[in-house]
Design a protein around this motif. Structure first.
Motif, PDB file in Angstrom:
ATOM      1  N   UNK A   1      -8.529  26.605  -0.881  1.00  0.00           N
ATOM      2  CA  UNK A   1      -8.674  25.855   0.370  1.00  0.00           C
ATOM      3  C   UNK A   1     -10.080  25.267   0.479  1.00  0.00           C
ATOM      4  N   UNK A   2     -11.056  26.079   0.155  1.00  0.00           N
ATOM      5  CA  UNK A   2     -12.451  25.629   0.200  1.00  0.00           C
ATOM      6  C   UNK A   2     -12.677  24.486  -0.798  1.00  0.00           C
ATOM      7  N   UNK A   3     -12.124  24.608  -1.958  1.00  0.00           N
ATOM      8  CA  UNK A   3     -12.238  23.561  -2.981  1.00  0.00           C
ATOM      9  C   UNK A   3     -11.580  22.268  -2.503  1.00  0.00           C
ATOM     10  N   UNK A   4     -10.381  22.379  -1.920  1.00  0.00           N
ATOM     11  CA  UNK A   4      -9.690  21.193  -1.393  1.00  0.00           C
ATOM     12  C   UNK A   4     -10.489  20.547  -0.263  1.00  0.00           C
ATOM     13  N   UNK A   5     -11.041  21.386   0.620  1.00  0.00           N
ATOM     14  CA  UNK A   5     -11.833  20.877   1.728  1.00  0.00           C
ATOM     15  C   UNK A   5     -13.049  20.101   1.209  1.00  0.00           C
ATOM     16  N   UNK A   6     -13.770  20.666   0.277  1.00  0.00           N
ATOM     17  CA  UNK A   6     -14.942  19.992  -0.292  1.00  0.00           C
ATOM     18  C   UNK A   6     -14.549  18.692  -0.995  1.00  0.00           C
ATOM     19  N   UNK A   7     -13.438  18.776  -1.715  1.00  0.00           N
ATOM     20  CA  UNK A   7     -12.967  17.584  -2.425  1.00  0.00           C
ATOM     21  C   UNK A   7     -12.654  16.463  -1.446  1.00  0.00           C
ATOM     22  N   UNK A   8     -11.966  16.797  -0.349  1.00  0.00           N
ATOM     23  CA  UNK A   8     -11.614  15.798   0.666  1.00  0.00           C
ATOM     24  C   UNK A   8     -12.867  15.243   1.322  1.00  0.00           C
ATOM     25  N   UNK A   9     -13.775  16.120   1.705  1.00  0.00           N
ATOM     26  CA  UNK A   9     -15.011  15.682   2.373  1.00  0.00           C
ATOM     27  C   UNK A   9     -15.832  14.799   1.445  1.00  0.00           C
ATOM     28  N   UNK A  10     -16.021  15.225   0.225  1.00  0.00           N
ATOM     29  CA  UNK A  10     -16.837  14.445  -0.711  1.00  0.00           C
ATOM     30  C   UNK A  10     -16.166  13.131  -1.085  1.00  0.00           C
ATOM     31  N   UNK A  11     -14.845  13.143  -1.209  1.00  0.00           N
ATOM     32  CA  UNK A  11     -14.140  11.897  -1.518  1.00  0.00           C
ATOM     33  C   UNK A  11     -14.260  10.904  -0.373  1.00  0.00           C
ATOM     34  N   UNK A  12     -14.124  11.411   0.863  1.00  0.00           N
ATOM     35  CA  UNK A  12     -14.272  10.518   2.021  1.00  0.00           C
ATOM     36  C   UNK A  12     -15.696   9.965   2.086  1.00  0.00           C
ATOM     37  N   UNK A  13     -16.665  10.814   1.830  1.00  0.00           N
ATOM     38  CA  UNK A  13     -18.053  10.388   1.849  1.00  0.00           C
ATOM     39  C   UNK A  13     -18.307   9.375   0.727  1.00  0.00           C
ATOM     40  N   UNK A  14     -17.735   9.635  -0.434  1.00  0.00           N
ATOM     41  CA  UNK A  14     -17.901   8.705  -1.561  1.00  0.00           C
ATOM     42  C   UNK A  14     -17.236   7.373  -1.256  1.00  0.00           C
ATOM     43  N   UNK A  15     -16.057   7.405  -0.644  1.00  0.00           N
ATOM     44  CA  UNK A  15     -15.380   6.159  -0.262  1.00  0.00           C
ATOM     45  C   UNK A  15     -16.196   5.394   0.769  1.00  0.00           C
ATOM     46  N   UNK A  16     -16.736   6.123   1.757  1.00  0.00           N
ATOM     47  CA  UNK A  16     -17.559   5.472   2.784  1.00  0.00           C
ATOM     48  C   UNK A  16     -18.801   4.849   2.149  1.00  0.00           C
ATOM     49  N   UNK A  17     -19.428   5.567   1.235  1.00  0.00           N
ATOM     50  CA  UNK A  17     -20.611   5.031   0.555  1.00  0.00           C
ATOM     51  C   UNK A  17     -20.257   3.813  -0.284  1.00  0.00           C
ATOM     52  N   UNK A  18     -19.106   3.866  -0.956  1.00  0.00           N
ATOM     53  CA  UNK A  18     -18.670   2.741  -1.763  1.00  0.00           C
ATOM     54  C   UNK A  18     -18.403   1.514  -0.886  1.00  0.00           C
ATOM     55  N   UNK A  19     -17.733   1.719   0.243  1.00  0.00           N
ATOM     56  CA  UNK A  19     -17.480   0.613   1.172  1.00  0.00           C
ATOM     57  C   UNK A  19     -18.792   0.028   1.691  1.00  0.00           C
ATOM     58  N   UNK A  20     -19.742   0.895   1.998  1.00  0.00           N
ATOM     59  CA  UNK A  20     -21.042   0.425   2.483  1.00  0.00           C
ATOM     60  C   UNK A  20     -21.751  -0.384   1.406  1.00  0.00           C
ATOM     61  N   UNK A  21     -21.698   0.081   0.178  1.00  0.00           N
ATOM     62  CA  UNK A  21     -22.327  -0.653  -0.923  1.00  0.00           C
ATOM     63  C   UNK A  21     -21.648  -2.007  -1.138  1.00  0.00           C
ATOM     64  N   UNK A  22     -20.329  -2.029  -1.062  1.00  0.00           N
ATOM     65  CA  UNK A  22     -19.613  -3.299  -1.214  1.00  0.00           C
ATOM     66  C   UNK A  22     -19.966  -4.257  -0.083  1.00  0.00           C
TER      67      UNK A  22
END
Length: 95
Positions: A7-28
């Motif tokens: 559960x902790x691994x899934x939570x981190x994965x979701x949080x980091x993926x969302x953060x990475x997507x947000x950062x990617x959108x900001x960079x674009x």
């Protein structure tokens, strides 16, 4: 325990993926903004270059016209002096 770690691994994965997507959108978004600014400045520079070329062309034309006017004036002065000399010679011949 394993369930909690998953559960902790899934939570981190979701949080980091969302953060990475947000950062990617900001960079674009920043990339698009930079490209727009680049195109805007490129157009400004091309416009300035074209205006400078036109100004230089007009200056060259004005200089040419001034030079031609100066040469015409010098030619007129030379002709007037010759006319004066001829008139003086004619007057000297009449005396």
């Amino acid at each position: 325990m394993l369930y909690l770690e998953n559960k902790l691994h899934l939570f981190r994965k979701i949080v980091y993926e969302k953060r990475a997507e947000a950062n990617l959108e900001e960079l674009e978004s920043l990339n698009r903004q930079c490209e727009k600014e680049y195109e805007k400045r490129k157009l400004e520079l091309e416009t300035q270059r074209d205006e400078m070329i036109l100004r230089r062309k007009k200056l060259a034309e004005n200089r040419y016209n001034q030079e031609m006017a100066r040469l015409d004036e010098e030619d007129r002065i030379v002709r007037l002096r010759k006319d004066e000399e001829l008139l003086e010679d004619l007057l000297q011949g009449l005396k």
